[in-house]
Motif scaffolding. Structure first.
Motif, PDB file in Angstrom:
ATOM      1  N   ASP A   1       0.654  -1.413  -0.002  1.00  0.00           N
ATOM      2  CA  ASP A   1       0.114   0.066  -0.045  1.00  0.00           C
ATOM      3  C   ASP A   1       0.958   1.228  -0.003  1.00  0.00           C
ATOM      4  OD1 ASP A   1       1.018  -0.257   2.451  1.00  0.00           O
ATOM      5  OD2 ASP A   1      -0.980  -0.393   3.554  1.00  0.00           O
TER       6      ASP A   1
ATOM      7  N   PRO B   1      -2.743   1.307  -4.262  1.00  0.00           N
ATOM      8  CA  PRO B   1      -3.921   1.265  -3.126  1.00  0.00           C
ATOM      9  C   PRO B   1      -4.278  -0.348  -3.193  1.00  0.00           C
ATOM     10  CG  PRO B   1      -4.646   2.019  -5.248  1.00  0.00           C
ATOM     11  CD  PRO B   1      -3.195   2.229  -5.272  1.00  0.00           C
ATOM     12  N   VAL B   2      -4.577  -0.778  -1.761  1.00  0.00           N
ATOM     13  CA  VAL B   2      -4.891  -2.174  -1.684  1.00  0.00           C
ATOM     14  C   VAL B   2      -6.235  -2.358  -1.270  1.00  0.00           C
ATOM     15  CG1 VAL B   2      -4.328  -4.085  -0.228  1.00  0.00           C
ATOM     16  CG2 VAL B   2      -2.515  -2.670  -1.089  1.00  0.00           C
TER      17      VAL B   2
END
Length: 283
Positions: free
Chosen positions: A242, A246-247
């Motif tokens: 991250d 973005p996770v």
């Protein structure tokens, strides 16, 4: 009739039933660590914290209470905390379904009051909704029936890769769930990343993410990908995924077994729900 065909008929279906039926892990398997608040001796002990190499267990001391916190995103499930605790306030279960949509949900804790007794944090009862129902319905509509995965090894030890490889064997048979691996990010719906992001892999990881069409999902697999694990940011590694992209879902473990991977992928597409919540006392 070919002998292999006859053998297949005689053997029958060997694929597992997960998620329709729970998968039993073998005795002695080191899964989710659990904190037992009624057993903890409080700040006078700290043995579990002292032996935790990845610093997944930490103490936070306040004016009225001390809080013991467990971060699953850093935990490598080594079992040293269970061995060190004289009161067995930390025990390892065989539960491996730890996937979460928010990194904050991977941290649980208990508050040790001034009298040495543990209690839950009252604010933990008032948790925010993880995701709006309309967004969850949209994810299920788009990805719920079929999913294509592009895997990127950002610098792992290949432990997670060995578990990922097992997903395609006849027992786990990931294809029965409509989930497939693809060699190109341009054909992928989900980017699955393993390992702490090494500096040479930063740009390739960004390129793979940018090459994917919208909508797209990112899943971080293993302690290294979730938080960096035992590899903090250095001249050679950047830490968790991250920090770069973005996770959407975190799957902790070192490495997470195939059942944990399947659970996390199904959470990502809205077909299953996470089983842990931020700040909740883990009993």
């Amino acid at each position: 009739m070919a002998l292999w065909t006859l053998k297949g008929i005689m053997t029958g279906i060997v694929s597992g039933r997960y998620p329709d039926e729970p998968e039993a892990m073998p005795d002695g398997y080191r899964g989710r660590p659990t904190l037992h608040q009624e057993r903890c001796a409080g700040d006078t002990c700290r043995r579990c914290v002292e032996v935790c190499l990845p610093k997944a267990l930490t103490w936070t001391t306040g004016s009225e209470a001390t809080e013991l916190r467990l971060d699953y995103s850093r935990c490598v499930f080594c079992g040293l905390c269970e061995e060190a605790c004289p009161e067995q306030a930390v025990t390892l279960t065989r539960n491996v379904e730890l996937a979460a949509r928010r990194k904050a949900d991977l941290t649980v804790g208990l508050r040790i009051l001034g009298n040495g007794h543990a209690s839950s944090d009252a604010s933990a009862a008032d948790l925010e909704a993880e995701i709006e129902s309309t967004l969850r319905d949209e994810i299920t509509r788009v990805f719920g029936r079929s999913l294509h995965i592009r895997h990127v090894d950002a610098g792992s030890c290949n432990g997670c890769e060995s578990e990922l490889q097992a997903l395609n064997n006849p027992y786990y048979n990931l294809h029965r769930l409509g989930i497939f691996f693809t060699p190109s990010p341009r054909f992928a719906d989900l980017l699955l990343v393993t390992g702490p992001v090494t500096r040479p892999m930063e740009e390739p990881l960004r390129n793979a993410y940018e090459a994917m069409a919208e909508p797209k999902l990112v899943v971080a697999v293993g302690a290294c990908a979730c938080s960096g694990g035992i590899f903090p940011p250095t001249a050679f590694t950047l830490g968790g995924v991250d920090r770069i992209v973005p996770v959407d879902v975190y799957i902790p473990g070192c490495p997470p077994p195939p059942v944990a991977l399947m659970h996390g992928l199904l959470v990502a597409v809205g077909r299953l729900e996470p089983k842990i919540r931020a700040g909740a006392v883990n009993t």
